[in-house]
Design a protein around this motif. Structure first.
Motif, PDB file in Angstrom:
ATOM      1  N   ILE A   2       0.853  -1.192   0.000  1.00 54.85           N
ATOM      2  CA  ILE A   2       0.000   0.000   0.000  1.00 54.85           C
ATOM      3  C   ILE A   2       0.889   1.242   0.000  1.00 54.85           C
ATOM      4  CG2 ILE A   2      -1.845  -1.229   1.195  1.00 54.85           C
ATOM      5  CD1 ILE A   2      -1.054   0.235   3.723  1.00 54.85           C
ATOM      6  N   SER A   3       0.293   2.404  -0.259  1.00 56.17           N
ATOM      7  CA  SER A   3       1.087   3.630  -0.354  1.00 56.17           C
ATOM      8  C   SER A   3       1.408   4.173   1.039  1.00 56.17           C
ATOM      9  CB  SER A   3       0.314   4.692  -1.135  1.00 56.17           C
ATOM     10  OG  SER A   3      -0.747   5.181  -0.337  1.00 56.17           O
ATOM     11  N   PHE A 266      -1.786  -4.448   8.084  1.00 55.04           N
ATOM     12  CA  PHE A 266      -1.014  -4.585   6.839  1.00 55.04           C
ATOM     13  C   PHE A 266       0.445  -4.723   7.230  1.00 55.04           C
ATOM     14  CE2 PHE A 266      -1.215   0.024   7.595  1.00 55.04           C
ATOM     15  CZ  PHE A 266       0.121   0.329   7.590  1.00 55.04           C
ATOM     16  N   TRP A 267       1.260  -5.097   6.287  1.00 58.08           N
ATOM     17  CA  TRP A 267       2.676  -5.225   6.639  1.00 58.08           C
ATOM     18  C   TRP A 267       3.625  -4.991   5.484  1.00 58.08           C
ATOM     19  CZ3 TRP A 267       5.750  -9.460   5.012  1.00 58.08           C
ATOM     20  CH2 TRP A 267       5.045 -10.451   4.328  1.00 58.08           C
ATOM     21  N   LEU A 277       6.724  -3.260   7.031  1.00 68.94           N
ATOM     22  CA  LEU A 277       6.307  -2.515   8.211  1.00 68.94           C
ATOM     23  C   LEU A 277       4.978  -3.102   8.659  1.00 68.94           C
ATOM     24  CD1 LEU A 277       6.682   1.192   8.925  1.00 68.94           C
ATOM     25  CD2 LEU A 277       4.440   0.157   9.259  1.00 68.94           C
ATOM     26  N   ILE A 278       4.941  -3.557   9.903  1.00 69.48           N
ATOM     27  CA  ILE A 278       3.714  -4.166  10.407  1.00 69.48           C
ATOM     28  C   ILE A 278       2.859  -3.118  11.081  1.00 69.48           C
ATOM     29  CG2 ILE A 278       2.733  -5.910  11.945  1.00 69.48           C
ATOM     30  CD1 ILE A 278       5.423  -7.303  11.956  1.00 69.48           C
ATOM     31  N   HIS A 279       1.593  -3.095  10.775  1.00 69.38           N
ATOM     32  CA  HIS A 279       0.646  -2.318  11.564  1.00 69.38           C
ATOM     33  C   HIS A 279      -0.436  -3.262  12.069  1.00 69.38           C
ATOM     34  CE1 HIS A 279      -3.083   0.303  11.884  1.00 69.38           C
ATOM     35  NE2 HIS A 279      -2.331   0.619  12.897  1.00 69.38           N
ATOM     36  N   GLY A 280      -0.716  -3.154  13.355  1.00 72.00           N
ATOM     37  CA  GLY A 280      -1.730  -4.025  13.918  1.00 72.00           C
ATOM     38  C   GLY A 280      -2.016  -3.618  15.341  1.00 72.00           C
ATOM     39  N   ALA A 281      -2.500  -4.577  16.126  1.00 72.66           N
ATOM     40  CA  ALA A 281      -2.794  -4.313  17.529  1.00 72.66           C
ATOM     41  C   ALA A 281      -2.565  -5.600  18.311  1.00 72.66           C
ATOM     42  CB  ALA A 281      -4.234  -3.841  17.702  1.00 72.66           C
TER      43      ALA A 281
END
Lengths: 401, 401
Positions: A2-3, A266-267, A277-281
């Motif tokens: 993703i951007s 996303f990662w 780059l990981i984004h999560g919770a």
């Protein structure tokens, strides 16, 4: 993939400002107001003199007039009477204008002799008088909610008679560095190992953004150890990990934290440096998994963690501050990944400022990043750019980064 | 009256940087190095891979070749052997290149099957290898003395294996507000009085410059009380006073502190706001006597105290950072005093930035100063300036001020 913009939007969408806390005014610099701050008094409270001199009635202030000095009103000692015709009252900057007076004779336009003063310049009624409420009235908002407090704000809040200020609590940021190869500075370095720099640089970035860093112990490349270390983030507003590279960038973070409840948003981001780059919770705590390379780690932190800290602090979500500069050297066309070139912004002796990218952009070269003072932003598929063109940049020197 | 530049030069000439102290790296952000910091190791220590993939001998890396995978070397676990012909070693970003190997086959250019790997793209010897010492060698200076440490410096110092850093001690600044009319926020306000704002705004300015403020109790307009309060500055690096206006700006500070040994260097500067400004020393402690008006107090602090704090902190002496902007509205010619106009720097939707002075420049209007984000600098005898001309400014928003 993703951007960068979409990634930032999704990261910020999951964040809320921290709750309010009360701090003494003396500890409020650099904090963000949680409520609007209204004036508790009117400033000036009454009409006051803007100069040193004498208060008098306007018609008395003609050249050659000799007036009786009936008293003095230094600031903080108002004169209680009513000034009559032919009378003058000695006063100073900030002194309250007595009843009956409507004009100021400047000290330098007066000749004092004993209990009398002679007018040497004609006065103009209401001149050199600060009107009551000229600066603000009781009840007016002096500082809105969501304002990062600077020294001028602190002065204004003090003048508005507030000893305490409601601000957002400093965001608490847990930082977890992982990797068998890393050692803390000064500790024994394993064979083939390197000294951990990411967690220290990130903690400094958090501090520069007004947050509190909680640096968790370094976790080896072991799922159980990573999961155990990550429990230290439970009381924090966000968990930032770096590395996990030894079995493929970030795979280990995901596999280690999945049993603990990691939800991944996303990662992969179409950017360089720092694609993975990981984004999560994790258990309700937002998680940002940064790359292990020190340069990638810091640049992704500038692009994503810095805006995240702003939102957590109570400020509006926004990209890092971007400005523009003239290119000092040509740049090639870019591929499909947004690039963030380490660069020097230099002003020559004639006052012309230009920005030039370093030739080497290796994401392991931390010294080169330290010698940079700007990042040149190259969007995906940017065309080749010539020296003299204008390009967007992020100035690192303004950010304490 | 002397010029702003001469005043600043004379103030800075009397200052020396504070002594060095040792702080943990984690507390070094925003501090100024007292010594150069040299790398304690070489980075990378040996040749390492810049990518995930396989190490091999260059001549083996031809399309279609099938190599025996002899092991793996995750970062932190170097492979101890020597790689032979026809062999490949699995490795990752940061892994040490084994003896015998001089090329990297990228993971995406390889097909792994059991203990063998097939080459799908020809390799180029030495490509994707970070050479030993590419970033820095042991003993090289990473950060010079006299550097304000940002987040990137902190990362670099960590990577150079320093758990401690020698920095200049934070300057201690005693702040003494005087005046019968002033009360601290939240305390009872005397008749005709106002709430003290100067000492709070100045303390915040000191904090924004990396100093520690020591706010002394407010002294009434009484010589003995002022002299007693000023003794609190003995352990400080500089004493800053504000006000003393009720008997003529600053006369009281001079008369109160003369018996205590005040040596006055100068006390009038050709500037607005803030003409009366005392520079001197009290018992060996440099003294800066600022005007009592809140706006004058803060602007003179930006012009003189901020540079003074830089020198005390170990940074080079310099005027506050000045840039240039396009005028958004005409300005009249200036008189013999340098003027510092409160102004708004605004960027319109087309991206054009212009700076315009507020119509009212009353030095008691603190809210107007808080709403400013720039000061327009008008030199003595500056000619009238038209909208569209370029003028020098000090940006307040970049300074935390």
């Amino acid at each position: 993939m993703i951007s960068v913009d979409e990634a930032r939007t999704r990261i910020l969408a999951g964040l809320r400002p921290t709750a309010a806390e009360i701090v003494p005014l003396a500890a409020a610099w650099g904090r963000v107001t949680a409520q609007p701050i209204a004036a508790r008094l009117t400033q000036p409270p009454l009409d006051v003199s803007a100069m040193d001199g004498y208060a008098l009635r306007g018609p008395d202030g003609v050249v050659g007039a000799v007036l009786a000095v009936v008293g003095a009103a230094p600031a903080g000692h108002p004169w209680p009477g009513t000034l009559g015709s032919g009378e003058a009252l000695r006063l100073f900057t900030g002194s309250i204008i007595p009843d009956g007076a409507d004009a100021i004779l400047l000290q330098e336009d007066a000749t004092r002799a004993g209990e009398h003063v002679t007018v040497n310049e004609a006065v103009v009624a209401r001149r050199h008088i600060r009107r009551a409420a000229q600066d603000y009235s009781c009840g007016e908002i002096l500082v809105p909610a969501g304002k990062l407090l600077n020294a001028r704000d602190i002065g204004l809040i003090a003048a508005g008679n507030h000893p305490w200020v409601a601000v957002h609590r400093r965001p608490r940021v847990a930082i977890l560095a992982t990797g068998d190869e890393i050692a803390l500075p000064g500790e024994p370095i394993p064979p083939g190992g390197i000294v951990s720099s990411n967690s220290h640089a990130l903690a400094a970035l958090v501090q520069s953004c007004g947050g509190d860093a909680v640096v968790l112990p370094v976790a080896p490349d072991d799922s159980a150890a990573i999961a155990a270390a990550a429990t230290g983030a439970r009381s924090c507003d966000i968990l930032v990990t770096t590395g996990g590279a030894s079995v493929g960038e970030h795979d280990l973070i995901q596999s280690a934290l999945a049993p603990a409840g990691l939800v991944v948003d996303f990662w992969k981001i179409a950017m360089r440096p720092g694609k993975p780059l990981i984004h999560g919770a994790l258990g309700g705590v937002p998680l940002l998994g940064l790359p292990g390379n020190p340069v990638s780690s810091l640049i992704t932190a500038i692009l994503f963690l810095l805006p995240a800290l702003r939102v957590l602090s109570g400020l509006p979500g926004a990209p890092p501050p971007t400005s523009h500069a003239v290119l000092g050297a040509d740049l090639p066309a870019n591929d499909h990944r947004a690039d963030h070139l380490r660069a020097r912004l230099v002003t020559d002796s004639a006052g012309n400022t230009a920005v030039s990218a370093f030739t080497r952009q290796d994401s392991a070269m931390l010294r080169l990043l330290a010698e940079s003072n700007a990042l040149i932003l190259r969007p995906p598929h940017a065309q080749a750019a010539k020296s003299g063109e204008i390009v967007p940049i992020i100035r690192l020197d303004h950010l304490g980064l």
